[in-house]
Design a protein around this motif. Sequence first.
Motif, short mmCIF file in Angstrom:
data_model
loop_
_atom_site.label_atom_id
_atom_site.label_comp_id
_atom_site.label_asym_id
_atom_site.label_seq_id
_atom_site.Cartn_x
_atom_site.Cartn_y
_atom_site.Cartn_z
N LEU A 8 2.32 -5.31 -2.42
CA LEU A 8 2.75 -6.83 -2.52
C LEU A 8 4.21 -6.93 -2.29
O LEU A 8 4.90 -6.05 -2.76
N ILE A 9 4.31 -7.72 -1.18
CA ILE A 9 5.71 -8.17 -0.80
C ILE A 9 5.98 -9.35 -1.45
O ILE A 9 5.26 -10.28 -1.00
N VAL A 10 7.28 -9.49 -2.04
CA VAL A 10 7.70 -10.77 -2.52
C VAL A 10 9.19 -10.75 -2.05
O VAL A 10 10.14 -10.38 -2.63
N ILE A 23 6.63 -2.72 9.33
CA ILE A 23 7.31 -1.43 9.17
C ILE A 23 6.17 -0.63 8.25
O ILE A 23 5.82 0.46 8.58
N LEU A 24 5.72 -1.29 7.22
CA LEU A 24 4.79 -0.83 6.32
C LEU A 24 3.66 -0.48 6.68
O LEU A 24 3.11 0.72 6.78
N GLU A 25 3.04 -1.42 7.36
CA GLU A 25 1.69 -1.18 8.12
C GLU A 25 1.76 0.07 9.36
O GLU A 25 0.88 0.78 9.45
N ASP A 26 2.94 0.14 10.12
CA ASP A 26 2.99 1.18 10.86
C ASP A 26 3.13 2.58 10.34
O ASP A 26 2.80 3.55 10.94
N MET A 27 3.58 2.62 8.93
CA MET A 27 3.66 3.61 8.12
C MET A 27 2.15 4.15 7.50
O MET A 27 2.18 5.30 7.25
N GLY A 28 1.24 3.14 7.77
CA GLY A 28 0.15 3.43 7.24
C GLY A 28 -0.15 2.81 5.75
O GLY A 28 -1.41 3.01 5.30
N TYR A 29 0.51 2.15 5.35
CA TYR A 29 0.53 1.49 3.92
C TYR A 29 -0.42 0.05 4.62
O TYR A 29 -0.56 -0.39 5.37
N SER A 30 -1.07 -0.51 3.23
CA SER A 30 -1.82 -1.67 3.31
C SER A 30 -0.94 -2.63 2.77
O SER A 30 -0.78 -2.52 1.31
N VAL A 31 -0.52 -3.92 3.45
CA VAL A 31 0.04 -5.03 2.58
C VAL A 31 -0.93 -5.87 2.32
O VAL A 31 -1.62 -6.58 2.98
N VAL A 32 -1.25 -6.13 1.16
CA VAL A 32 -2.27 -7.02 0.39
C VAL A 32 -1.76 -8.53 0.56
O VAL A 32 -2.40 -9.40 0.80
N ALA A 33 -0.39 -8.71 0.49
CA ALA A 33 -0.02 -10.02 0.55
C ALA A 33 1.53 -10.01 0.81
O ALA A 33 2.31 -8.98 0.45
N ASN A 47 -5.64 -11.76 -8.68
CA ASN A 47 -6.77 -11.82 -7.89
C ASN A 47 -7.14 -10.55 -6.77
O ASN A 47 -8.16 -10.47 -6.18
N GLU A 48 -6.08 -9.80 -6.56
CA GLU A 48 -6.03 -8.77 -5.85
C GLU A 48 -5.80 -7.36 -6.54
O GLU A 48 -5.11 -7.43 -7.48
N SER A 49 -6.13 -6.30 -5.78
CA SER A 49 -5.82 -5.06 -6.21
C SER A 49 -4.56 -4.62 -5.63
O SER A 49 -4.48 -4.20 -4.42
N VAL A 50 -3.66 -4.50 -6.40
CA VAL A 50 -2.21 -4.18 -5.87
C VAL A 50 -1.76 -2.97 -6.64
O VAL A 50 -1.90 -2.66 -7.73
N ASP A 51 -1.45 -1.85 -5.93
CA ASP A 51 -0.76 -0.57 -6.20
C ASP A 51 0.83 -0.58 -6.63
O ASP A 51 1.32 0.31 -7.32
#
Length: 241
Positions: A8-10, A23-33, A47-51
Motif C-alpha cells: 500500500l502506497i500513501v 518502480i515497485l511493479e517493475d521490481m516484481g512487487y504488487s501495489v494493491v492501492a 478491505n484489501e490484503s496488505v503485506d
Amino acid sequence: MEKSISILIVEDNVLIADDMQMILEDMGYSVVANVTSYEKAIEVLKNESVDLALLDIQLATEKTGIDIGKHIRENYDIPFVFITSNSDKETINQAKEVKPNGYLVKPFEEKDLYTTIEITMSNFEESSNDDENQNKSIIKNSIFVKDSHLYRKIVFKDILYVKSDNVYIEIYTTGKTYVIRSTLKDFLKKLPKKYFMRTSKSYIINVKHVQAMNSRDVIIDDKMIPVSKEYKPIIQEMLNI
C-alpha cells in the motif's frame, strides 16, 4: 520472489506516488492501492490484503502518515515504512513513537527502496516467528486461561468483552465468565488485533459482537460498555460507521 509482496502506497504527491508504483511493479512487487489520504488508507487496510505499507509522513490533510502508522500498529499485524523528505529531530522523534519498521528519506534511489523493503519484510517475518514460539498460550483461534485447577480453552470468537477489576480481569464469553489475574494491557496482546480493542482504560471489546453504538457506549449482549474519546474514532472505523 516466490510470492509477490502486496504494498500500500500513501503519498499525497501524485507524481511521486505514480513513479514509486511503477518502480515497485517493475521490481516484481504488487501495489494493491496508491492513495493520498488517511481516510482512503484506512479503507484499503480494511478491505484489501496488505503485506507492507509505505507511508509519507506529511500529507495534505489534518491526519498524517504517523496517524496511519498508529492505526496499523493498533489494528493490524503488518509492517510499515515511513518515506519522507523530513529528517529533522522532531519528525524522527514523532515517528519513533509508533515504532515504524523502516524509515526512508527522500530523495532515494531505486536500490534504497528495494533494500528497505526486503530487509523490512525479512526482519518482520523473523520477529513474527519468534513471537509465535514465545506465545505458547495462543493456538490459532483460541487461548487457554487458568480456571480453578484447570486450564480452559476459550475460542476468540466466543469472547464478548473483557473488564478490568484491579489486578484481575473478567472475561465475558457466550457461555461463561472467567476471572484471571492479569492486566488488561497484557491480555490484549494475546488477542487478534483485527477484532479486539480497548474502549477505555477498563474494557476490551470484540467488535464482532457489537449490537449498537451511541455517542458514549457500545452495546454487547445488552450490556452498555463505555467508550472514551480516545478510542471512539477507531471503533467507528472498525464498525464502518
